[in-house]
Scaffold this active site. Structure first.
Site, mmCIF file in Angstrom:
data_model
loop_
_atom_site.group_PDB
_atom_site.id
_atom_site.type_symbol
_atom_site.label_atom_id
_atom_site.label_comp_id
_atom_site.label_asym_id
_atom_site.label_seq_id
_atom_site.Cartn_x
_atom_site.Cartn_y
_atom_site.Cartn_z
ATOM 1 C CB THR A 152 -31.204 102.388 -74.982
ATOM 2 O OG1 THR A 152 -31.569 102.882 -73.704
ATOM 3 C CG2 THR A 152 -29.699 102.172 -74.994
ATOM 4 C CG ASP A 153 -33.606 106.417 -72.335
ATOM 5 O OD1 ASP A 153 -33.059 105.334 -72.077
ATOM 6 O OD2 ASP A 153 -34.602 106.845 -71.709
ATOM 7 C CD GLU A 154 -30.489 102.392 -69.703
ATOM 8 O OE1 GLU A 154 -29.444 102.037 -69.147
ATOM 9 O OE2 GLU A 154 -31.578 101.834 -69.536
ATOM 10 C CE1 TYR A 176 -28.809 97.517 -72.989
ATOM 11 C CE2 TYR A 176 -29.336 99.484 -71.733
ATOM 12 C CZ TYR A 176 -29.621 98.619 -72.770
ATOM 13 O OH TYR A 176 -30.694 98.849 -73.591
ATOM 14 C CE LYS A 180 -28.802 98.908 -77.480
ATOM 15 N NZ LYS A 180 -29.324 97.820 -78.362
#
Ligand code: NAD
Ligand code: TYD
Length: 372
Positions: A152-154, A176, A180
């Site tokens: 993810t971009d997160e 989260y 990741k």
């Protein structure tokens, strides 16, 4: 980066057998629909734990189509369980790890499940791929399996200026995102140390049909359709880059087939919008007005902006296709047309979760000053 891909690595093409973890979720089920719609002999096995976010109904379309169902197998189980993962990896030409706990707010309430699936689960999958790669080297199978980690971009954290590129440092800021990022670090460590054939995708905020109603777009859509308040965190000026689920799944499939071993690829939507703008468009699509929107106490550590540069994947020939101006009203229409799906997603622990996440917030909420 050195191309570590083993000489015997397969080209993923017609007739491949793909193991998709998390295939009963939002993005995973769209990927499965796309893979089987190729009708090129591709076989798909889904391994899914069916957490609150997994829904077998998301796969009803492929299970109702005799041609697709014949090439589809569903296994309920946990990616952190080696006794389930091992035999499935032995039969797969590639493993696409879509499974994860995915909601930032739940990761703030209860982080542990995020670590179990995002760290231990990824480790178990990588150990299975390592075993299969060694088996291929000994001549026990023709090819080592390719491993694609959906990220993810997160993992880049908050981006105040510019856009994240694939070589930027990972700087996650929520449990989260940290889970990741940890999963990704394990993937690159295994690729380097054990010579596994791995690729990583980093997708931006995804929207579309079949998304669990805990996330912004489906939550606000279903609440607006039902005439319930819309809890906007803080000033609503946080920026996300929106990507339609069909594009996200297509981007994953593209990287599976064309990605270079050891590399990560941003799958960027190219539509950066502040939440207020998304909410305004949702209100227009649902026929509601701003009187439903409440500004509520913010999410702790709320990332102000995500933004990715998609040029690495564009250089390989891939771009998103769905315009947000078309995708958003079509998504609202899907939720309006599928009340049974919404009711099933809002069953189980939903009411308890909603009360815990929003009870105090909505009690402290205020009408939105649209001139702010
Ligand atoms: P989702 O929550 O809709 O689905 C996750 C699926 O994984 C569910 O079917 C669930 O049952 C399954 N699962 C969870 N833990 C499991 C376990 N231990 N073993 C087996 N199955 C398990 O999630 P999604 O939105 O479809 O996201 C899929 C992937 O894409 C995730 O890896 C997520 O981090 C990534 N991603 C999502 C977005 C987004 O905006 N939704 C954006 C970028 C990346
Ligand atoms: P979300 O869909 O949870 O995705 P992510 O946190 O992974 O980006 O949230 C998208 C944006 O919407 C984010 O800035 C948080 C905001 N948001 C709200 O304002 N209210 C809500 O109830 C939710 C769920 C999200």
């Amino acid at each position: 980066m050195t191309d570590l891909r083993p000489d015997s690595a397969p080209a993923i093409g017609p007739g491949a057998h793909l193991l998709v973890t998390g295939g009963a979720g939002f993005i995973g089920s769209e990927l499965v629909r796309q893979l089987l719609a190729r009708r090129d002999g591709t076989r798909v096995t889904v391994l899914d734990k069916l957490t609150y976010a997994g829904n077998r109904a998301n796969l009803a379309e492929v299970e109702a189509d005799a041609g697709q169902a014949a090439r589809f197998t569903f296994v309920q189980g946990d990616i952190a369980d080696p006794s389930i993962v091992g035999p499935l990896a032995a039969e797969a030409d590639a493993i696409i790890n879509v499974a994860a706990e995915t909601h930032v707010d739940r990761s703030i309430l209860d982080p542990e499940a995020f670590l179990r699936t995002g760290v231990i689960g990824v480790h178990v999958l990588l150990e299975a791929v390592r075993g299969e790669t060694e088996r291929a080297r000994r001549g026990g199978r023709e090819h080592a399996p390719r491993f694609l980690q959906v990220s993810t971009d997160e993992v880049y954290g908050e981006v105040s200026e510019g856009r994240s590129t694939e070589t930027d440092a990972l700087a996650p800021r929520s449990p989260y995102a940290a889970a990741k990022a940890s999963g990704e670090l394990l993937v690159s460590a295994y690729a380097i140390t054990f010579g596994l054939d791995t690729v990583v995708t980093r997708g931006s905020n995804t929207y579309g049909p079949h998304q669990h109603p805990e996330k912004l777009i489906p939550l606000f859509t279903t609440n607006a359709l039902g005439g319930h308040p819309l809890p906007m965190y803080g000033d609503g000026m946080q920026i996300r880059d929106w990507l339609h689920v069909s594009d996200h799944a297509a981007g994953i499939d593209f990287v599976l087939r064309h990605g270079v071993t050891g590399e990560a690829y941003n799958v960027a939507g190219g539509t950066e919008l502040p939440n207020r703008e998304v909410i305004g468009r949702l209100l227009a699509a649902t026929g509601r007005d701003w009187s439903l929107v409440r500004t509520v106490p913010d999410r702790p550590g709320h990332d102000r902006r995500y933004a990715m540069d998609g040029s690495k994947l564009a250089a390989l020939g891939w771009r998103p296709r769905v315009d947000f101006a078309d995708g958003l009203p079509a998504t609202v229409a899907w939720y309006r047309d599928n009340p049974d799906w919404i009711a099933s997603a809002k069953s189980g622990d939903w009411d308890a979760y909603y009360a815990r996440q929003y009870g105090d917030r909505l009690a402290a909420g205020r009408a939105v000053d649209r001139t702010a």
